[in-house]
Enzyme design. Structure first.
Site, PDB file in Angstrom:
ATOM      1  N   GLY A 279       0.814  -1.206   0.000  1.00  0.00           N
ATOM      2  CA  GLY A 279       0.000   0.000   0.000  1.00  0.00           C
ATOM      3  C   GLY A 279       0.853   1.263   0.000  1.00  0.00           C
ATOM      4  O   GLY A 279       0.374   2.344  -0.319  1.00  0.00           O
TER       5      GLY A 279
ATOM      6  N   ALA B 231       6.683  -0.880   7.843  1.00  0.00           N
ATOM      7  CA  ALA B 231       7.700  -1.449   6.955  1.00  0.00           C
ATOM      8  C   ALA B 231       8.355  -0.354   6.127  1.00  0.00           C
ATOM      9  O   ALA B 231       9.582  -0.290   6.030  1.00  0.00           O
ATOM     10  CB  ALA B 231       7.095  -2.509   6.045  1.00  0.00           C
TER      11      ALA B 231
ATOM     12  N   ARG C 107      -2.532  -7.140  13.223  1.00  0.00           N
ATOM     13  CA  ARG C 107      -2.748  -8.109  12.149  1.00  0.00           C
ATOM     14  C   ARG C 107      -2.734  -9.545  12.657  1.00  0.00           C
ATOM     15  O   ARG C 107      -3.511 -10.377  12.192  1.00  0.00           O
ATOM     16  CB  ARG C 107      -1.646  -7.954  11.096  1.00  0.00           C
ATOM     17  CG  ARG C 107      -1.767  -6.648  10.362  1.00  0.00           C
ATOM     18  CD  ARG C 107      -0.553  -6.389   9.532  1.00  0.00           C
ATOM     19  NE  ARG C 107      -0.745  -5.172   8.749  1.00  0.00           N
ATOM     20  CZ  ARG C 107       0.139  -4.681   7.922  1.00  0.00           C
ATOM     21  NH1 ARG C 107       1.290  -5.292   7.750  1.00  0.00           N
ATOM     22  NH2 ARG C 107      -0.107  -3.585   7.249  1.00  0.00           N
TER      23      ARG C 107
END
Ligand code: ADP
Length: 456
Positions: free
Chosen positions: A47, A439, A285
């Protein structure tokens, strides 16, 4: 054949590009080796969102209570305090600088007035590149390397690190797509930026037997852990290898990550086959993935409405993914809640009861069932979007052990001269679980550090 450089970078993802650009700008003669036919790695298909506290976008949307300390705490806690505190501190302190560097030096365009609040974050702090994907980053990185005349060899797979008599890394042995062996000498050293190992089922199972081939992966085929294996051959240390993250909301047909489903960060809800919510939608997550796997059929549905799409604009940003999911029969647009329920054989009355509760909680601002941290949004009005989802392997938290200068350490904790690493190939930052948007912050920050340090 033999080619001589100051610095050889393995991998043309976000970490490799950042490293190469910094090293070149510090005066080194640099080359990037990329084993795939195209550049970008997982960075390209992500993304592209990036967390940083105190950004210009937070200012623009009126968020004034974020800071380095909160970002640090969220990140440490998000990884169950397994991450190295010193490294997480660097990430938290330098993320803003990394974001400004992307904006000002690399010319990455971020949306000026929208942020995501990914799971596990206590503030909205993820910058969103235009187009909502990493393509914006990679396109601009490529333009910058062209401008700086940094050569990128695609179809060039690094196979082996070369060392001198003292164990110092002096270059890389690589094989071209045509099968030619080439030695790339590196007088100042090698930076490993080859990404994770999410696409390597054998390696996944070696470190975490649960993540076998019943799981698909969101990753590019290039994510096979080559850099980890290569460095281990010269005694590099590894850590946290069992910590492999699944992304909760992926296409059940392909395993591909759903970016359309980013509407979750603005209030889309998750339900099971019985039409009931079962987890807080802004949980981590790993927590959401485990919760989904505990439901009937090991899948979930995400539901939102047109009103939310007008806030998140995720369908507008990802029209190809949207069309593909409609075609695959895993996403459905329905005028009424009843239609949405019927499409996936959910009991319409049950779903209605769930949505009634959500609307009630939206009004009071208190989610009495799962304590949604951003507060739920009313889903009283259609049309609706309902999407089937499964968890899929996404990020490998483990990898090489590096120090604060991104030098790779050996199994005795000593620096391996001439060897640096940055990005998903490293294993010391995210602990047990990487938070969304961390990330990109990681790979840019430590990629840049590696490029600067290697020329010192
Ligand atoms: P990061 O987010 O850490 O930058 P990415 O997945 O974005 O990681 O990029 C890593 C890149 O490294 C990918 O493009 C991948 O194809 C490449 N790569 C992996 N193994 C090798 C190898 N042995 N030789 C050259 N490139 C490699």
């Amino acid at each position: 054949a033999v080619q001589n450089f100051d610095v050889v970078v393995i991998g043309a993802g976000g970490a490799g590009f950042s490293a190469a650009i910094e090293a070149k700008q510090a005066g080194a003669n640099v080359i990037i080796l990329e084993k795939m036919p195209t550049v970008g790695g997982n960075t390209l298909i992500s993304g592209g969102e990036m967390n940083a506290p105190n950004t210009w976008v937070q200012q623009a949307v009126g968020i004034t209570d974020d800071n380095v300390e909160l970002f640090y705490e969220d990140t440490m806690k998000g990884g169950d305090n397994v991450g190295n505190p010193e490294m997480v501190r660097i990430l938290a302190e330098q993320a803003l600088g990394s974001a400004e560097w992307l904006r000002d030096e690399i010319k990455v365009e971020f949306i000026p007035d929208q942020l995501f609040q990914f799971g596990g974050h206590s503030r909205k702090r993820a910058l969103i590149p235009v187009g909502h994907t990493g393509a914006e980053l990679i396109k601009k990185f490529k333009a910058k390397t062209d401008e700086l005349q940094i050569p990128i060899k695609t179809d060039m797979k690094a196979e082996k690190l070369l060392t001198d008599a003292n164990g110092k890394v002096t270059g890389v042995e690589a094989t071209s797509g045509a099968g030619q062996k080439i030695t790339f000498n590196a007088s100042k050293g090698v930076i490993i930026a080859s990404g994770g190992f999410g696409s390597n089922v054998e390696m996944r199972v070696k470190y975490n037997p649960e993540l076998d081939d019943t799981y698909m992966s969101t990753d590019t085929p290039g994510s096979t852990g080559d850099g980890i294996v290569m460095a281990q051959e010269i005694n590099a240390d590894i850590t946290n290898m069992k910590n492999i993250q699944t992304y909760p909301i992926c296409n059940p047909k392909t395993g591909v990550i759903s970016l359309v489903a980013d509407s979750r960060f603005d209030g889309a809800i998750l339900i099971n086959q019985s039409g009931e919510r079962f987890v807080e939608e802004l949980e981590r997550r790993d927590v959401i993935s485990q919760a989904i796997l505990a439901q009937e059929g090991r899948y979930a549905y995400q539901l939102w409405n047109q009103g939310l799409e007008e806030i998140s604009k995720t369908i507008a940003a990802h029209p190809d993914e949207y069309e593909q999911m409609i075609k695959d029969g895993v996403l459905y647009k329905a005028d009424t809640l009843e239609d949405a329920a019927k499409f996936f054989n959910i009991d319409p009355a049950k779903l209605q009861a769930t949505i009634d509760k959500v609307n009630e909680y939206a009004k009071t601002g208190k989610d009495l069932d799962f304590n949604h941290r951003a507060g739920l949004v009313s889903l009283a009005k259609g049309p609706y979007f309902i999407q089937k989802a499964v968890p899929s392997v996404h990020h490998t938290m483990g990898g090489l052990v590096i120090d604060t200068d991104t030098r790779v350490l050996n199994t005795e904790g000593k620096v391996i001269e001439g060897l640096f690493a940055a990005g998903e190939v490293t294993g010391v930052i995210h602990g047990s679980n990487r938070l969304g948007g961390n990330a990109i912050a990681d790979i840019i920050t430590f990629g840049r550090i590696s490029g600067k340090q290697i020329v010192k």
